[in-house]
Each structure stands twice: as C-alpha cells, then as structure tokens.
Design a protein around this motif. Sequence first.
Motif, PDB file in Angstrom:
ATOM      1  N   VAL A 113      -5.351  -1.838   7.750  1.00  0.00           N
ATOM      2  CA  VAL A 113      -4.294  -2.557   6.647  1.00  0.00           C
ATOM      3  C   VAL A 113      -6.040  -3.334   6.360  1.00  0.00           C
ATOM      4  O   VAL A 113      -6.245  -3.696   4.723  1.00  0.00           O
ATOM      5  CB  VAL A 113      -3.786  -2.432   6.795  1.00  0.00           C
ATOM      6  N   ASN A 114      -6.350  -5.151   6.907  1.00  0.00           N
ATOM      7  CA  ASN A 114      -6.441  -5.631   6.367  1.00  0.00           C
ATOM      8  C   ASN A 114      -7.983  -5.741   6.052  1.00  0.00           C
ATOM      9  O   ASN A 114      -8.238  -6.308   4.582  1.00  0.00           O
ATOM     10  CB  ASN A 114      -6.248  -7.107   7.382  1.00  0.00           C
TER      11      ASN A 114
ATOM     12  N   LYS B  72      -1.551   8.511   8.080  1.00  0.00           N
ATOM     13  CA  LYS B  72      -0.393   7.271   8.388  1.00  0.00           C
ATOM     14  C   LYS B  72      -0.504   6.245   7.705  1.00  0.00           C
ATOM     15  O   LYS B  72      -2.103   5.521   8.536  1.00  0.00           O
ATOM     16  CB  LYS B  72      -0.642   7.497   9.907  1.00  0.00           C
ATOM     17  N   LEU B  73      -0.382   5.930   7.096  1.00  0.00           N
ATOM     18  CA  LEU B  73      -0.276   4.653   6.688  1.00  0.00           C
ATOM     19  C   LEU B  73       1.040   3.688   7.192  1.00  0.00           C
ATOM     20  O   LEU B  73       1.745   3.375   7.152  1.00  0.00           O
ATOM     21  CB  LEU B  73       0.493   4.465   5.061  1.00  0.00           C
ATOM     22  N   GLY B  74      -0.356   3.238   8.477  1.00  0.00           N
ATOM     23  CA  GLY B  74       1.434   2.194   9.527  1.00  0.00           C
ATOM     24  C   GLY B  74       0.905   0.704   8.853  1.00  0.00           C
ATOM     25  O   GLY B  74       0.059   0.009   8.042  1.00  0.00           O
TER      26      GLY B  74
ATOM     27  N   ILE C 267       1.428  -1.034  -0.143  1.00  0.00           N
ATOM     28  CA  ILE C 267       0.213  -0.093  -0.025  1.00  0.00           C
ATOM     29  C   ILE C 267       0.743   0.935   0.146  1.00  0.00           C
ATOM     30  O   ILE C 267       1.228   2.658  -0.828  1.00  0.00           O
ATOM     31  CB  ILE C 267      -1.232   0.295   1.439  1.00  0.00           C
ATOM     32  N   ARG C 268       1.453   1.404   0.899  1.00  0.00           N
ATOM     33  CA  ARG C 268       2.909   2.373   0.932  1.00  0.00           C
ATOM     34  C   ARG C 268       3.739   2.334  -0.379  1.00  0.00           C
ATOM     35  O   ARG C 268       3.762   3.536  -1.019  1.00  0.00           O
ATOM     36  CB  ARG C 268       3.754   2.234   1.857  1.00  0.00           C
TER      37      ARG C 268
ATOM     38  N   ILE D 133      -4.860   2.459   8.036  1.00  0.00           N
ATOM     39  CA  ILE D 133      -4.216   3.597   7.607  1.00  0.00           C
ATOM     40  C   ILE D 133      -5.357   5.414   8.223  1.00  0.00           C
ATOM     41  O   ILE D 133      -6.685   4.893   8.625  1.00  0.00           O
ATOM     42  CB  ILE D 133      -5.112   3.793   5.763  1.00  0.00           C
ATOM     43  N   GLU D 134      -4.662   5.387   8.931  1.00  0.00           N
ATOM     44  CA  GLU D 134      -5.303   6.916   9.444  1.00  0.00           C
ATOM     45  C   GLU D 134      -5.494   7.825   9.220  1.00  0.00           C
ATOM     46  O   GLU D 134      -3.833   8.909   9.112  1.00  0.00           O
ATOM     47  CB  GLU D 134      -5.039   6.945  10.742  1.00  0.00           C
TER      48      GLU D 134
END
Length: 172
Positions: free
Chosen positions: A87-88, A64-66, A15-16, A70-71
Amino acid sequence: MMNALESTSTRPYLIRALYDWCTDNGFTPYVAVLVDDTVQVPREYVKNGEIVLNISFDATSSLKLGNEFIEFKARFAGTAREIMVPVNRVIAIYARENGQGMAFPVAVPTTSVGPSAVDGTAKAPSGPPRTAGGDANIVQLVSSDEPPAGPDGEPPRPSPSGGGRPSLKRVK
C-alpha cells in the motif's frame, strides 16, 4: 491514548473509499504504483519506475484491498499474473473516465545511491526527491496528451482535442 505517529496509516482506508466511490459511480478505478523490489507486477509494463493498474471488478479476480498490500490476479497479454503491491507504494488512485481521485506522497531515500538491479552499476536517484510530508512535490493528474510544464513552471495550455487518458505529472 495513541498519537498520530503510532496510529495506522490512513492510506489503505482512503484507497478502499475511493475504490468504492469509483465502482458505485460506474467508473474504472486505476492505481498508479511506484515500482521497486517489493512490488510484484509484470516488469515489462513498468515505465519510468511506475505502473498504472486497472483494479476494477472486471479486470481482476480475488481482489484484496488490505491494510498492508493490494493483491489480485489479472491477465496481461492473455497470461494470468499474481499482483501484489504494498500500500505504501501506491502513489494515486483515480477514475479512468474523469481523472478524479487522490495522489499520495511516497517517501524515497534522497541521499542513497545503490546498485542497479539490471547491470550492477551505481545510479543516482532520478528526479526530485519525494518526502513523506509531501511538501517537496505536488502530484496532480493531467491528460497524457498535454505537454510538460515549461521551465518557468507555467502549466501547459489545454489540449485542443480535450481528450486523452489521465496520467500523473509531478510539479514543484
């Protein structure tokens, strides 16, 4: 030595990477999300249990793509909202302009029938089951103005207009 089952998911890394590819090439990154109780999004924009979110720099703040979530903050109809997506639950990330990106399989229980969050009645899961292995369904990006595939499984003919925004379509 760690085996594949013990290692962390590749999904947040992909994703990132696709987010970076979109922004580096001047494209608008969109994520398609399968919505359930763990997803914090404006429910009035959810259609058929899914929502598509613009996660571009211009459309979000504090993105924030953790590895787990994702926030970000975004405005919907002028109102600032806090968005949090596990993310899932992301089923695709793609460029709005050309539809290039990646779709992910999402595991959903295939035999459970639970109460509806709205009226408390039991409902069977809609559509074909999704599996973690991804072999039951293939998800592809298609133009939203294309008709669905026929009962014989033949893909739709290209639209004469050639335009339209990409959307997700599940095919067997």
